[in-house]
Design an enzyme around this catalytic site. Structure first.
Site, PDB file in Angstrom:
ATOM      1  N   ALA A  70       1.089  -1.307   0.010  1.00 49.28           N
ATOM      2  CA  ALA A  70      -0.132   0.146  -0.131  1.00 49.28           C
ATOM      3  C   ALA A  70       0.961   1.239   0.147  1.00 49.28           C
ATOM      4  O   ALA A  70       2.204   1.015   0.355  1.00 49.28           O
ATOM      5  CB  ALA A  70      -0.827  -0.020   1.236  1.00 49.28           C
ATOM      6  N   GLU A 132       4.124  -5.427   7.190  1.00 48.03           N
ATOM      7  CA  GLU A 132       3.082  -4.538   7.703  1.00 48.03           C
ATOM      8  C   GLU A 132       3.518  -4.474   9.266  1.00 48.03           C
ATOM      9  O   GLU A 132       3.422  -3.415   9.787  1.00 48.03           O
ATOM     10  CB  GLU A 132       1.750  -4.717   7.769  1.00 48.03           C
ATOM     11  CG  GLU A 132       1.040  -4.753   6.252  1.00 48.03           C
ATOM     12  CD  GLU A 132       1.268  -5.918   5.207  1.00 48.03           C
ATOM     13  OE1 GLU A 132       2.093  -6.609   5.649  1.00 48.03           O
ATOM     14  OE2 GLU A 132       0.573  -5.917   4.358  1.00 48.03           O
TER      15      GLU A 132
HETATM   16  N1  3HC Z   1       4.514   3.398  -0.086  1.00 46.88           N
HETATM   17  C1  3HC Z   1       4.809   4.829   0.069  1.00 46.88           C
HETATM   18  N2  3HC Z   1       6.426   4.784  -0.387  1.00 46.88           N
HETATM   19  C2  3HC Z   1       7.416   3.945  -0.390  1.00 46.88           C
HETATM   20  C3  3HC Z   1       6.883   2.426  -0.175  1.00 46.88           C
HETATM   21  C4  3HC Z   1       5.339   2.363   0.136  1.00 46.88           C
HETATM   22  N3  3HC Z   1       5.081   1.384   0.385  1.00 46.88           N
HETATM   23  N4  3HC Z   1       7.772   1.742  -0.365  1.00 46.88           N
HETATM   24  C5  3HC Z   1       8.912   2.483  -0.594  1.00 46.88           C
HETATM   25  N5  3HC Z   1       8.567   3.685  -0.847  1.00 46.88           N
HETATM   26  C6  3HC Z   1       9.467   4.728  -1.061  1.00 46.88           C
HETATM   27  C7  3HC Z   1      10.530   5.224  -0.301  1.00 46.88           C
HETATM   28  O1  3HC Z   1       9.985   5.957   0.767  1.00 46.88           O
HETATM   29  C8  3HC Z   1      11.567   5.417  -1.127  1.00 46.88           C
HETATM   30  O2  3HC Z   1      11.142   7.055  -1.429  1.00 46.88           O
HETATM   31  P1  3HC Z   1      12.326   8.171  -1.513  1.00 46.88           P
HETATM   32  O3  3HC Z   1      13.047   7.955  -2.699  1.00 46.88           O
HETATM   33  O4  3HC Z   1      11.648   9.466  -1.833  1.00 46.88           O
HETATM   34  O5  3HC Z   1      13.138   8.190  -0.258  1.00 46.88           O
HETATM   35  C9  3HC Z   1      11.170   5.095  -2.374  1.00 46.88           C
HETATM   36  O6  3HC Z   1      10.119   4.453  -2.429  1.00 46.88           O
HETATM   37  C10 3HC Z   1      12.324   3.877  -2.691  1.00 46.88           C
HETATM   38  O7  3HC Z   1      12.329   3.107  -1.353  1.00 46.88           O
HETATM   39  P2  3HC Z   1      13.687   2.239  -0.861  1.00 46.88           P
HETATM   40  O8  3HC Z   1      14.534   3.444  -0.700  1.00 46.88           O
HETATM   41  O9  3HC Z   1      13.313   1.794   0.331  1.00 46.88           O
HETATM   42  O10 3HC Z   1      14.051   1.483  -2.024  1.00 46.88           O
HETATM   43  P3  3HC Z   1      14.904  -0.199  -1.846  1.00 46.88           P
HETATM   44  O11 3HC Z   1      15.142  -0.296  -3.146  1.00 46.88           O
HETATM   45  O12 3HC Z   1      15.974   0.169  -0.768  1.00 46.88           O
HETATM   46  O13 3HC Z   1      13.764  -0.780  -1.085  1.00 46.88           O
HETATM   47  C11 3HC Z   1      11.787  -1.888  -0.897  1.00 46.88           C
HETATM   48  C12 3HC Z   1      12.469  -1.278  -1.834  1.00 46.88           C
HETATM   49  C13 3HC Z   1      12.152  -3.425  -0.586  1.00 46.88           C
HETATM   50  C14 3HC Z   1      10.339  -2.242  -1.734  1.00 46.88           C
HETATM   51  C15 3HC Z   1      11.393  -1.175   0.376  1.00 46.88           C
HETATM   52  O14 3HC Z   1      11.010   0.431  -0.218  1.00 46.88           O
HETATM   53  C16 3HC Z   1      10.236  -1.497   1.090  1.00 46.88           C
HETATM   54  O15 3HC Z   1      10.588  -2.353   2.051  1.00 46.88           O
HETATM   55  N6  3HC Z   1       9.112  -0.690   1.196  1.00 46.88           N
HETATM   56  C17 3HC Z   1       7.957  -0.921   1.964  1.00 46.88           C
HETATM   57  C18 3HC Z   1       7.404  -2.346   1.955  1.00 46.88           C
HETATM   58  C19 3HC Z   1       6.176  -2.245   2.738  1.00 46.88           C
HETATM   59  O16 3HC Z   1       6.357  -2.053   3.975  1.00 46.88           O
HETATM   60  N7  3HC Z   1       4.935  -2.692   2.483  1.00 46.88           N
HETATM   61  C20 3HC Z   1       3.908  -2.879   3.265  1.00 46.88           C
HETATM   62  C21 3HC Z   1       3.013  -1.585   3.172  1.00 46.88           C
HETATM   63  S1  3HC Z   1       1.732  -1.406   4.002  1.00 46.88           S
HETATM   64  C22 3HC Z   1       0.351  -2.510   3.225  1.00 46.88           C
HETATM   65  O17 3HC Z   1       0.656  -2.720   2.184  1.00 46.88           O
HETATM   66  C23 3HC Z   1      -0.700  -2.486   4.039  1.00 46.88           C
HETATM   67  C24 3HC Z   1      -1.678  -3.459   3.306  1.00 46.88           C
HETATM   68  O18 3HC Z   1      -1.564  -4.512   4.101  1.00 46.88           O
HETATM   69  C25 3HC Z   1      -3.097  -3.037   3.312  1.00 46.88           C
END
Ligand code: 3HC
Ligand code: NAI
Length: 707
Positions: A70, A132
């Protein structure tokens, strides 16, 4: 998020490959499911459903990854329809087979979208997870109900509570995906979908699959044991418990009820303080390595080989970081004995991790194979990145840097792991001050995530950029700081230590102080931490500064150095790391109170916590005022990843904003008056922000809202 396409209409597109529709998400950088993506998905799936010529659908992603979840920036704002759960329902309800084509990382809502599909394929490098929990929430679009149906509740609870990812091979073995595709992923997924149609395979909706739940339904003992071990030491975190509850619902409730309950818990958590703090840290972590004045187009230098000088406590751990990331590393010592001792500890550590199942013994050997130990200083000539981790003495460091400068490649970067010393002075012993900086690791260096990158006054931008890139590559969370005694973390720690010691003299015992801060959420208190790090280390640092800590120094003078001598602020049973209160220490403390003419009193927990934390906040404000840290959130990252600050409290500066700066300012003024100690007086920045009723957050213009 950077790089968002200007035209929302193109974030999800549909193209027909004869009888298979390919729905492609293109929302850089990580294909997060913001509203435009959800709306686009709903529209494309409706279209594919309505098109009689279409027999199956593939959902794929453009760019570096499948959907990473998300869009976290939308949390805390009112949800806008279609929410992800609604999109997943549309996908699941399709009357034609839907196949997810996964590359990169399918995370959170991304994996939930894939779980709503009838089949899943991936390339060999793909990884999948439901992280999450790390944001203080639980999967809210069916993950806790569908993952157990795909891989069984025991494996599912492990993945959901740890938030860790698994690779394609394991995903296939567990039944999370149906095939690994060689060659072009989308084409492979299209072929897979076509085969489903030709072979008239049924629509396999996970919600209807109950076979993997049967054994746990019959006997949940194993599930209970795994859940208990996963939640044994949470120190105040709520999300992991909620994850367990929801996964348990998958085999105790009908699927619709389980889904509904998951949604309720999600709403509860996402609006709570813990998730707000954890989301803040998610973005703060990514900001901390950005340099505000970095010129555009600066490229990091190439780092193919590293060298570490000194194979002691820190050098050994640092060398492990490089080897574990696949970077060959040379370890240089002064004597064969010290070298063999250092390499021996490294080997033992790797073998212990392999035995614990962190990786295979073969992997451990591979890592060890990337290390070369030597007592020949000239071996440094092959390294692109050199980290010095010798004794904390300026003369020794200067000597080492002078020699490094002569031998290392002209464009090699020379870094020091000093805890306190002036990086600018160290740099002056070289002819390449632009290539010198600090890389301050935390002990144990192979475990702790934080890396303070200390920018000297001459450090060149590309050198800074290289240190950040290397830090990321070796799995650290880099935070850029400026030069001052102790940089950010240790400087604030000192403010805390002074007050901790003062409370002993006023009436508290080590276990009272440590107990209060552990209850606050730290893994250990200041005195247990001193015992772990070595009381002699602090004593030497104070001596160098010409200051004394009455009780800590008295304890060090007795040769009570902490865990390593079995006695320190506490006493330790042989072979145990559990601190036990020691009457001898109490006697030293009581005598010190008497000597100072102080009538001992009981200090309540609230006061203990305030007096440990508020001086740190004051110091943090001063650090910001001096420009030693770029942003308040950098300080929070440093405390969360380097010192065990409870992540769900978001770091000291975030916490200060929640408490309110006027209150903190007033309490500090009161404590300063009582102790007659000007060091506790609220500093310029704290006073100014408190007067304005402003927050630390107001100092940075962040677009990443977590409201
Ligand atoms: N939402 C918004 N922005 C996000 C995002 C997300 N889910 N995931 C990454 N970003 C953004 C980062 O803030 C970063 O922004 P910036 O360049 O402005 O600083 C950019 O995307 C790139 O991210 P990373 O620097 O972390 O890039 P990496 O290549 O090192 O890692 C990744 C990529 C493994 C995908 C890592 O970003 C990550 O772990 N993201 C979060 C994943 C996550 O927590 N997902 C669950 C979200 S909650 C959810 O899905 C709820 C659902 O159950 C309803
Ligand atoms: P240590 O005493 O465990 O190891 C130092 C090692 O350096 C010894 O093995 C010694 O033989 C070797 N050495 C000394 N002079 C050398 C030289 N000229 N060439 C090659 N090797 C040499 O010390 P530790 O704890 O590893 O500390 C190293 C540095 O890291 C210090 O600057 C310290 O302040 C810093 N640091 C220490 C932390 C800790 O918790 N121990 C945390 C963060 C930084």
């Amino acid at each position: 998020m950077a790089e968002q396409p200007s035209n929302d209409a193109n974030v999800v597109t549909l193209r027909n490959e004869s009888d298979v529709a390919v729905v492609t998400i293109d929302n850089p950088p990580v294909n997060a499911l913001r509203h435009a993506v959800r709306a686009g998905l709903a529209a494309c799936f409706d279209k594919a459903e309505a098109d009689a010529a279409i027999k199956a659908v593939v959902v794929a992603c453009a760019g570096r990854t499948f959907v990473a979840g998300a869009d976290i920036t939308e949390f805390g704002k009112p949800p806008v329809s279609p929410i992800l759960a609604e999109v997943c329902k549309i996908v699941e309800g399709m009357s034609k087979p839907v196949v997810a084509a996964i590359h990169g990382t399918a995370l959170g809502g991304g994996l939930e979208l894939a779980l709503a599909c009838h089949y899943r394929v991936s390339d060999a490098g793909a990884r999948m997870g439901l992280p999450e929990v790390k944001l203080g929430i639980l999967p809210g679009a069916g993950g806790t109900q569908l993952l157990p149906r795909a891989i069984g509740p025991e494996e599912a609870v492990r993945m959901i509570v740890t938030g860790e990812m698994i690779g394609a091979k394991k995903a296939l073995a567990l039944g999370l995906i149906d095939a690994i595709v060689d060659g072009d992923l989308t084409q492979g997924a299209v072929a897979f979908a076509r085969k489903l149609v030709t072979e008239k395979k049924p629509l396999r909706r996970l919600r209807d699959q109950e076979d993997k739940l049967a054994a746990t339904r019959k006997d949940p003992k194993k599930f209970d044991e795994i859940a208990a071990s996963l939640t044994a030491r949470l120190r105040g975190l709520r999300a992991p418990v909620a994850c367990v509850e929801s996964v348990r619902n998958s085999f105790t409730l009908p699927v619709d009820e389980g889904m509904e309950r998951e949604r309720e818990i999600f709403r509860e958590l996402v609006t709570g303080d813990q998730s707000k703090a954890q989301r803040y840290i998610f973005f703060a972590e990514r900001e901390a390595s950005k340099v505000a004045d970095m010129p555009a187009g600066v490229k990091p230098r190439d780092v193919k080989r590293a060298a570490v000088i000194g194979a002691g406590t820190m050098g050994g751990g640092i060398a492990m970081c490089f080897a574990s990331a696949g970077i060959p590393v040379t370890v240089i010592e002064t004597s064969d004995e010290a070298l063999q001792r250092g390499l021996g500890i490294i080997r033992k550590n790797y073998e212990a991790s392999a035995k614990r199942g962190a990786f295979s013994m073969e992997d451990a050997e591979k890592r060890i194979g990337l290390m070369t130990g030597t007592i020949d200083f000239n071996a440094v000539k092959d390294a692109d990145f050199v980290i010095e981790a010798v004794f904390e003495e300026m003369d020794i460091k200067k000597d080492v840097f002078g020699r490094l400068d002569k031998i290392a490649k002209p464009d090699a970067i020379l870094a020091t792991n000093t805890s306190y010393l002036d990086v600018n002075v160290i740099a002056q012993s070289t002819m390449r001050q632009g290539s010198v900086l600090g890389t301050h690791f935390f002990s144990p260096a192979n475990v702790m995530r934080l890396l303070e990158i200390v920018r000297g006054k001459a450090t060149a931008p590309d050198v800074l950029a290289t240190a950040v890139a290397v830090g990321r590559k070796i799995g650290k969370v880099p935070a850029i700081v400026g030069v001052c005694h102790g940089f950010v973390g240790n400087r604030m720690l000192r403010a805390r230590s002074i007050e901790a010691e003062r409370m002993l003299i006023e009436g508290a015992l080590p276990q009272d102080v440590d107990g209060a801060i552990v209850e606050f959420g730290f893994p250990m208190g200041p005195f247990a931490m001193s015992d772990l790090a070595g009381i002699d280390v602090g004593a030497r640092a104070r001596k160098a500064l010409g200051v004394r800590a009455e009780i800590a120094d008295a304890i060090a003078d007795l040769g009570r150095y902490g865990q390593k001598t079995g006695r320190g602020f506490y006493i330790y049973n042989p072979g145990s790391r559990t601190p036990q209160p020691d009457p001898e220490v109490e006697a030293i403390i009581v005598a010190a109170s008497k000597k100072n003419g102080i009538t001992r009193r009981t200090i309540d927990k609230k006061e203990i916590v305030e007096r440990l934390i508020f001086p740190m906040i004051n110091e943090g404000a001063q650090i910001l005022e001096e420009g030693i840290a770029q942003r308040p959130s950098d300080i929070d990252v440093i405390w969360v990843y380097g010192y065990g600050w409870p992540i769900w409290r978001g770091g000291p500066m975030f916490y200060a904003d929640q408490i309110g700066l006027p209150y903190i300012r007033d309490r500090l003024a009161e404590y300063a008056k009582r102790a007659n100690d000007p060091r506790l007086e609220p500093g310029t920045m704290l006073n100014r922000l408190a007067d304005q009723k402003a927050t630390f957050a107001s100092l940075t213009d962040s677009k990443k809202t977590v409201a």
